[in-house]
Design a protein around this motif. Structure first.
Motif, PDB file in Angstrom:
ATOM      1  N   ASP A 186       1.379   3.704   4.707  1.00  0.00           N
ATOM      2  CA  ASP A 186       1.724   2.391   4.171  1.00  0.00           C
ATOM      3  C   ASP A 186       0.473   1.776   3.552  1.00  0.00           C
ATOM      4  OD1 ASP A 186       3.316   0.224   3.578  1.00  0.00           O
ATOM      5  OD2 ASP A 186       3.510  -0.492   5.635  1.00  0.00           O
ATOM      6  N   HIS A 187       0.624   0.633   2.880  1.00  0.00           N
ATOM      7  CA  HIS A 187      -0.549  -0.032   2.316  1.00  0.00           C
ATOM      8  C   HIS A 187      -1.315  -0.770   3.416  1.00  0.00           C
ATOM      9  CE1 HIS A 187       1.015  -4.070   2.763  1.00  0.00           C
ATOM     10  NE2 HIS A 187       2.117  -3.726   2.114  1.00  0.00           N
ATOM     11  N   ASP A 189      -3.179  -3.547   2.465  1.00  0.00           N
ATOM     12  CA  ASP A 189      -3.623  -4.739   1.745  1.00  0.00           C
ATOM     13  C   ASP A 189      -3.012  -6.027   2.275  1.00  0.00           C
ATOM     14  OD1 ASP A 189      -4.871  -2.886   0.245  1.00  0.00           O
ATOM     15  OD2 ASP A 189      -3.546  -3.020  -1.484  1.00  0.00           O
ATOM     16  N   SER A 194       5.065  -3.089   4.764  1.00  0.00           N
ATOM     17  CA  SER A 194       5.710  -3.271   3.460  1.00  0.00           C
ATOM     18  C   SER A 194       7.214  -3.052   3.565  1.00  0.00           C
ATOM     19  CB  SER A 194       5.125  -2.279   2.458  1.00  0.00           C
ATOM     20  OG  SER A 194       5.533  -0.952   2.805  1.00  0.00           O
ATOM     21  N   ASN A 216      -2.334   3.435   7.551  1.00  0.00           N
ATOM     22  CA  ASN A 216      -2.499   2.385   6.542  1.00  0.00           C
ATOM     23  C   ASN A 216      -3.589   2.787   5.565  1.00  0.00           C
ATOM     24  OD1 ASN A 216      -0.564   0.474   7.548  1.00  0.00           O
ATOM     25  ND2 ASN A 216      -1.973   0.103   9.248  1.00  0.00           N
ATOM     26  N   GLN A 219      -5.043   0.897  -1.482  1.00  0.00           N
ATOM     27  CA  GLN A 219      -4.309   1.399  -2.641  1.00  0.00           C
ATOM     28  C   GLN A 219      -5.262   2.001  -3.670  1.00  0.00           C
ATOM     29  OE1 GLN A 219      -0.839  -0.801  -4.034  1.00  0.00           O
ATOM     30  NE2 GLN A 219      -1.071  -2.207  -2.321  1.00  0.00           N
ATOM     31  N   PHE A 244       3.077   4.963   0.280  1.00  0.00           N
ATOM     32  CA  PHE A 244       3.448   3.680  -0.314  1.00  0.00           C
ATOM     33  C   PHE A 244       3.491   3.746  -1.832  1.00  0.00           C
ATOM     34  CE2 PHE A 244       2.181  -0.392  -2.195  1.00  0.00           C
ATOM     35  CZ  PHE A 244       3.185  -1.224  -1.709  1.00  0.00           C
ATOM     36  N   ASN A 245       2.559   4.481  -2.451  1.00  0.00           N
ATOM     37  CA  ASN A 245       2.602   4.630  -3.908  1.00  0.00           C
ATOM     38  C   ASN A 245       1.954   5.951  -4.322  1.00  0.00           C
ATOM     39  OD1 ASN A 245      -0.192   4.174  -3.871  1.00  0.00           O
ATOM     40  ND2 ASN A 245      -0.015   2.054  -4.549  1.00  0.00           N
ATOM     41  N   ILE A 248      -1.963   6.490  -3.699  1.00  0.00           N
ATOM     42  CA  ILE A 248      -2.258   6.920  -2.326  1.00  0.00           C
ATOM     43  C   ILE A 248      -1.847   8.385  -2.151  1.00  0.00           C
ATOM     44  CG2 ILE A 248      -1.599   6.601   0.093  1.00  0.00           C
ATOM     45  CD1 ILE A 248      -1.366   3.588  -0.512  1.00  0.00           C
TER      46      ILE A 248
END
Length: 330
Positions: A186-187, A189, A194, A216, A219, A244-245, A248
């Motif tokens: 996950d992020h 930030d 999220s 975690n 990003q 998450f994206n 990453i």
């Protein structure tokens, strides 16, 4: 001696009609991009209120080109660059200008940007972290389209992203390949998990699988590398990871290579965003993909409708669904 009456302003006309001050400007200056009925209501209200624009105001509102402010939290992130490209392309097709503002993910930078925006553009679109009351106070009636979050203030609009189905497709795909120990990056930030983690947890639970192997990551590529290294140290049993994206995920690919894990044989990796960048890494990245250019184009289209007083696009047309894009990494 009597008290002088207060001078009627463009904001008074806008409030009376229930439109933005930019729409009032277009109506009074006979600019083409405005609904005929809205224009007439503005003209009627201006006449009834006795509004007369100042020489300075006339100089401002008679600009030949509509200018949109595009607010982005991080232009170094290719996801936001792709969204910006879609917005710029759609604006260019209309003959509009776009000014791009990078807030660096900072609330203070966002506030400072909004203070500048109101004097430079006709409408604003983009990613905002501030509460709507704060946005409303800074924008002073300017039309705004929020990307990636729901709006509550009626004069705002939203471009929403729905990824639950795409994430479920990703987990279904991994399970069909025999994976049962699936983790997530996950992020790091924000202080809370999220929405993408919620989608992941729900998809895992649908298969009766635990979704508690979570790390975690910042990003960035380095963030993904560091986070996957730590996650695999704690959970060496993992055979797949959802991130998450895509940025990453690309870092996770690098970490897997350094740890001697062959992707996808020893570890499957799935990202989220569907960036073009995912096609140039080796192996090519499987991702839950969004049509990023459509996100940007929709924001411009809705901004145009808010500016001209036309009927806004309905909420169902402002929803962008993410779908699984299978490549080589999973």
């Amino acid at each position: 001696m009597g008290t002088a009456s207060k001078r009627v302003t463009i904001n008074d006309v806008a409030r009376t009609v229930g439109v933005s001050r930019q729409t009032v400007s277009r109506a009074l200056n006979d600019k083409g991009e405005i609904d005929v009925g809205t224009k007439q209501r503005v003209l009627d209200a201006a006449r009834e209120l006795g509004y007369r624009p100042s020489r300075f105001a006339r100089g401002l509102v008679r600009q030949d080109t509509t200018t949109i402010g595009l607010v982005i939290p991080d232009l170094l992130n290719p996801f936001f660059t792709e969204v910006a490209a879609g917005a710029l392309e759609a604006a260019r097709a209309r003959g509009w200008h776009v000014i791009v503002y990078d807030t660096a993910g900072s609330a203070d930078e966002e506030r400072g940007t909004l203070e500048v925006v109101v004097s430079q553009v006709d409408a604003v679109v983009g990613y905002f972290s501030l509460a709507e009351a704060d946005l409303d106070a800074h924008l002073s009636g300017m039309p705004a389209v929020l990307i990636g979050r729901e709006h509550q203030t009626p004069r705002f609009s939203s471009i929403r992203v729905e990824g639950a189905t795409g994430v479920r497709e990703a987990v279904d795909h991994l399970v069909s390949k025999g994976h049962r120990k699936i983790g997530m990056l996950d992020h790091a930030d924000r202080s809370e998990p999220s929405i993408r983690r919620t989608w992941f947890t729900d998809a895992m639970n649908a298969h009766g699988l635990a979704a508690d192997a979570v790390g975690n990551a910042l990003q960035s590529v380095d963030g993904g590398t560091e986070a996957l290294t730590g996650l695999l140290t704690e959970h060496p049993e993992l055979t797949a990871v959802f991130t998450f994206n895509d940025i990453i995920a690309i870092g996770a690919l690098r970490a897997a290579r350094r740890l001697g894990r062959v992707v996808p044989d020893d570890l499957a990796v799935v990202g989220f965003d569907g960036l073009q960048l995912g096609t140039v890494v080796d192996p090519a990245l499987t991702s839950v993909a969004l049509d990023t250019r459509r996100v940007g184009a929709l924001a411009i289209e809705q901004a145009g409708r808010l500016l001209t007083g036309s009927t806004p696009l309905p909420s169902e047309e402002l929803l962008v669904n993410a779908v699984l894009l299978v490549r080589e990494s999973a």
